[in-house]
Design a protein around this motif. Structure first.
Motif, PDB file in Angstrom:
ATOM      1  N   MET A 111       0.829  -1.208   0.000  1.00  0.00           N
ATOM      2  CA  MET A 111       0.000   0.000   0.000  1.00  0.00           C
ATOM      3  C   MET A 111       0.864   1.260   0.000  1.00  0.00           C
ATOM      4  N   PHE A 112       2.035   1.198   0.648  1.00  0.00           N
ATOM      5  CA  PHE A 112       2.969   2.323   0.618  1.00  0.00           C
ATOM      6  C   PHE A 112       3.418   2.583  -0.818  1.00  0.00           C
ATOM      7  N   GLY A 113       3.855   1.518  -1.513  1.00  0.00           N
ATOM      8  CA  GLY A 113       4.313   1.683  -2.886  1.00  0.00           C
ATOM      9  C   GLY A 113       3.211   2.155  -3.811  1.00  0.00           C
ATOM     10  N   ARG A 114       2.026   1.593  -3.632  1.00  0.00           N
ATOM     11  CA  ARG A 114       0.883   1.994  -4.471  1.00  0.00           C
ATOM     12  C   ARG A 114       0.552   3.473  -4.281  1.00  0.00           C
ATOM     13  N   HIS A 157      -5.237  -1.185   9.792  1.00  0.00           N
ATOM     14  CA  HIS A 157      -4.684   0.060  10.345  1.00  0.00           C
ATOM     15  C   HIS A 157      -3.270   0.301   9.816  1.00  0.00           C
ATOM     16  N   TYR A 158      -2.470  -0.739   9.716  1.00  0.00           N
ATOM     17  CA  TYR A 158      -1.131  -0.574   9.133  1.00  0.00           C
ATOM     18  C   TYR A 158      -1.222  -0.207   7.653  1.00  0.00           C
ATOM     19  N   HIS A 159      -2.206  -0.755   6.952  1.00  0.00           N
ATOM     20  CA  HIS A 159      -2.424  -0.363   5.559  1.00  0.00           C
ATOM     21  C   HIS A 159      -2.677   1.137   5.467  1.00  0.00           C
ATOM     22  N   ALA A 160      -3.572   1.635   6.322  1.00  0.00           N
ATOM     23  CA  ALA A 160      -3.881   3.064   6.293  1.00  0.00           C
ATOM     24  C   ALA A 160      -2.666   3.905   6.683  1.00  0.00           C
ATOM     25  N   LEU A 161      -1.905   3.413   7.679  1.00  0.00           N
ATOM     26  CA  LEU A 161      -0.714   4.140   8.118  1.00  0.00           C
ATOM     27  C   LEU A 161       0.289   4.281   6.975  1.00  0.00           C
ATOM     28  N   LEU A 162       0.615   3.168   6.329  1.00  0.00           N
ATOM     29  CA  LEU A 162       1.616   3.213   5.271  1.00  0.00           C
ATOM     30  C   LEU A 162       1.069   3.837   3.985  1.00  0.00           C
ATOM     31  N   THR A 163      -0.239   3.783   3.799  1.00  0.00           N
ATOM     32  CA  THR A 163      -0.840   4.520   2.683  1.00  0.00           C
ATOM     33  C   THR A 163      -0.590   6.013   2.845  1.00  0.00           C
ATOM     34  N   GLY A 164      -0.807   6.521   4.062  1.00  0.00           N
ATOM     35  CA  GLY A 164      -0.560   7.932   4.316  1.00  0.00           C
ATOM     36  C   GLY A 164       0.907   8.306   4.169  1.00  0.00           C
ATOM     37  N   LEU A 165       1.789   7.464   4.704  1.00  0.00           N
ATOM     38  CA  LEU A 165       3.216   7.754   4.597  1.00  0.00           C
ATOM     39  C   LEU A 165       3.692   7.695   3.147  1.00  0.00           C
ATOM     40  N   GLY A 166       3.188   6.727   2.395  1.00  0.00           N
ATOM     41  CA  GLY A 166       3.558   6.630   0.988  1.00  0.00           C
ATOM     42  C   GLY A 166       3.108   7.843   0.197  1.00  0.00           C
ATOM     43  N   GLY A 167       1.886   8.297   0.440  1.00  0.00           N
ATOM     44  CA  GLY A 167       1.406   9.493  -0.236  1.00  0.00           C
ATOM     45  C   GLY A 167       2.207  10.725   0.139  1.00  0.00           C
ATOM     46  N   ALA A 168       2.531  10.852   1.433  1.00  0.00           N
ATOM     47  CA  ALA A 168       3.310  12.011   1.879  1.00  0.00           C
ATOM     48  C   ALA A 168       4.683  12.033   1.214  1.00  0.00           C
TER      49      ALA A 168
END
Length: 559
Positions: free
Chosen positions: A61-64, A200-211
């Motif tokens: 999810m971070f990479g995506r 929750h980890y998906h959402a966390l790393l989604t936010g970090l990846g977008g940032a």
């Protein structure tokens, strides 16, 4: 409780395990007394996963999201640079969600019955990841490649437009699709509590990846040594995006083992045979406790296949087998029938997801333009060397930083959700996300100030984290409840709805929201004469969503 003898087992006809909102389904075990032998049938969830494994799973999810942020920052400049006519912009943004809305349930259902040795979900994740990489390659490098091999200016422009458009559509298509198999993969290999942690980890790393994606995109790479080495700013961004996507996708694929569907079937048949040969020995579900010849109880660590109750009926396997074959040969017509005839509570969840994403995309797709025109009072149609246009560009840049704030707040709120869950539950979290987003966007539209707008960008992250976690938590609970009900009724779990198709149905709502926003907002802005109507519309739709999630969405209650 420790049960030492079979007599102790026989005293329990059904064991009801009390759970709290903080620890849902910590133990998922319902026991039933077998009429003939007195043995207990107990279905135990997959083993608990470590935090490290769940974080590895979430890196996809971070990479995506990193690649999504790069697309949001660079697609418009790339399309403008190759000379795409304005009348084709809507085609670029509408084609991918239309394809996704039509084909998403097909992919979800196909993954439910995939027999690859890699498992059910990972082959689709690999394929879609490769498609994302190809799409990025086309839209970030297409112009440079065509310029190097074509000399005629007219032909070069035509081919550059075609390659870039195809790249954008392919990337959007694959990036939207990959979310469903990733979520279904998580649901397949994790216990209910780990599913919540994983989301929750998906959402966390989604936010970090977008940032990180917005941050990388905001930097001027053209004048750096890396930019000189690779040729241009676009090639530098492509290098970072490709490396992050490929490396994190590989880590994701090796994060948690996935048992192939065919292997489960063969193991089930073996257990059926053993039951016929040894009627007093029962092969239980994943991790179930079986009685050994020496009287001790040891865990059965074979992969989860049939439930214990369905295995008790294994003397008539021909009754179940035709239904499984019909499901695996599901046609498009029967698949659409299954989607349209989904239970009412699934349908209400899909509608709430559609409302939420419509509100969210209303704001997010046009936020930087809103910052440039309304907050900074610039003019995107002015001459490029004019003060009005430069002011607009400055507003767009600040809007990108607002998107970065949104991504960071999404990551932080994903952690806060875990703290709030025991107190307000999923219903409270769902309502809070929609309400704060509706309130925040309304204030931005009514009082367009630079500092207040950037501050209120934090509510965008609250909504983002909500949309990426709560609906999938509810889907997981619906399936868990249905499995328990079927088990208590003595029905095989194989007849239950597939998680893949339900995750795909939710993702379809994202594509449908894109279609609604892409097709309707342009006419709405032309009618109102100002882009401020966009954030007001987002606020109104989100507040309507508040009422819907409070009144119509079903939440599982535990006794």
């Amino acid at each position: 409780m420790t049960l030492q003898t079979e007599k102790d087992f026989a005293k329990l006809s059904q064991t009801e395990v009390q759970v709290t909102a903080m620890d849902l389904y910590t133990v998922d075990c319902r026991t039933k007394l077998a009429e003939s032998t007195g043995d207990i049938f107990c279905v135990v969830e997959p083993p608990r996963r470590s935090t490290g494994r769940l974080l590895m799973h979430s890196l996809a999810m971070f990479g995506r999201e990193f690649c999504y942020a790069v697309e949001a920052a660079f697609v418009t400049p790339v399309l403008l640079s190759v000379g795409l006519p304005k009348r084709l912009y809507s085609l670029v943004w509408l084609l991918s969600p239309i394809l996704g809305f039509i084909l998403q349930p097909v992919i979800g259902s196909a993954s439910d019955y995939c027999k690859s040795s890699w498992g059910r979900r990972r082959p689709y994740i690999i394929t879609l990841g490769i498609m994302m990489l190809i799409g990025m390659t086309m839209y970030l490098n297409g112009d440079a490649v065509i310029s190097a091999i074509v000399s005629d200016k007219t032909v070069k422009q035509t081919w550059a437009i075609v390659i870039v458009m195809l790249g954008v559509v392919l990337f959007d298509f694959a990036a939207d699709f990959i979310d469903g198999p990733i979520k279904a993969y998580l649901f397949d290999v994790c216990s209910h509590q780990d599913k919540e942690r994983g989301l929750h980890y998906h959402a966390l790393l989604t936010g970090l990846g977008g940032a990180l994606g917005y941050f990388i995109g905001a930097m001027d790479w053209g004048h750096t040594a890396l930019g000189t080495l690779l040729g241009s700013e676009y090639q530098v961004i492509y290098f970072f995006s490709a490396v992050i996507l490929v490396v994190f996708l590989i880590v994701h694929l090796f994060s948690i083992p996935e048992v192939p569907l065919g292997k489960e079937d063969s193991l089930s048949k073996e257990s059926d045979t053993s039951l016929l040969l040894k009627p007093n020995v029962h092969s239980n579900g994943y991790g179930a406790v079986v009685k050994m010849p020496n009287g001790n109880h040891e865990p059965d660590i074979r992969p989860r296949s049939f439930s214990a109750l369905s295995e008790a009926n294994s003397i008539t396997p021909s009754v179940k087998q035709p239904n499984q074959e019909v499901q695996r040969r599901m046609t498009l017509k029967s698949l659409m029938t299954a989607v349209l005839s989904m239970p009412a509570h699934y349908r209400c969840l899909c509608v709430s997801h559609l409302i939420g994403w419509t509100a969210f995309l209303c704001n997010m797709l046009f936020f930087t333009d809103f910052m440039g025109q309304i907050v900074y009072k610039g003019d995107p149609y002015a001459e490029h060397n004019s003060t009005a246009y430069q002011t607009y560009e400055r507003g767009v840049e600040i809007g990108c930083w607002g998107m970065c704030i949104n991504a960071i707040s999404s990551a932080l709120y994903s952690y806060i959700q875990q703290l709030l869950l025991p107190y307000i539950g999923l219903k409270g979290l769902y309502f809070t996300g929609y309400f704060l987003f509706g309130l925040g966007t309304g204030l931005i539209g009514l009082f367009p100030n630079v500092y207040s707008t950037l501050t209120l960008c934090t509510v965008f992250g609250v909504m983002s984290s909500t949309l990426y976690t709560i609906p999938y938590n509810l889907i997981s609970e619906y399936h868990q409840e249905a499995e328990l009900q079927r088990m208590q009724e003595g029905k095989p779990l194989e007849d239950n709805r597939g998680k893949g198709i339900d995750c795909a149905a939710l993702t379809c709502m994202v594509q449908l929201a894109q279609i609604i926003v892409g097709a309707g907002l342009g006419a709405l802005v032309n009618l109102a004469g100002s882009v401020v109507v966009i954030v007001i519309c987002a606020s109104a739709v989100s507040l309507i969503g508040c009422l819907f999630v409070a009144l119509f969405v079903r939440y599982v209650k535990y006794k």
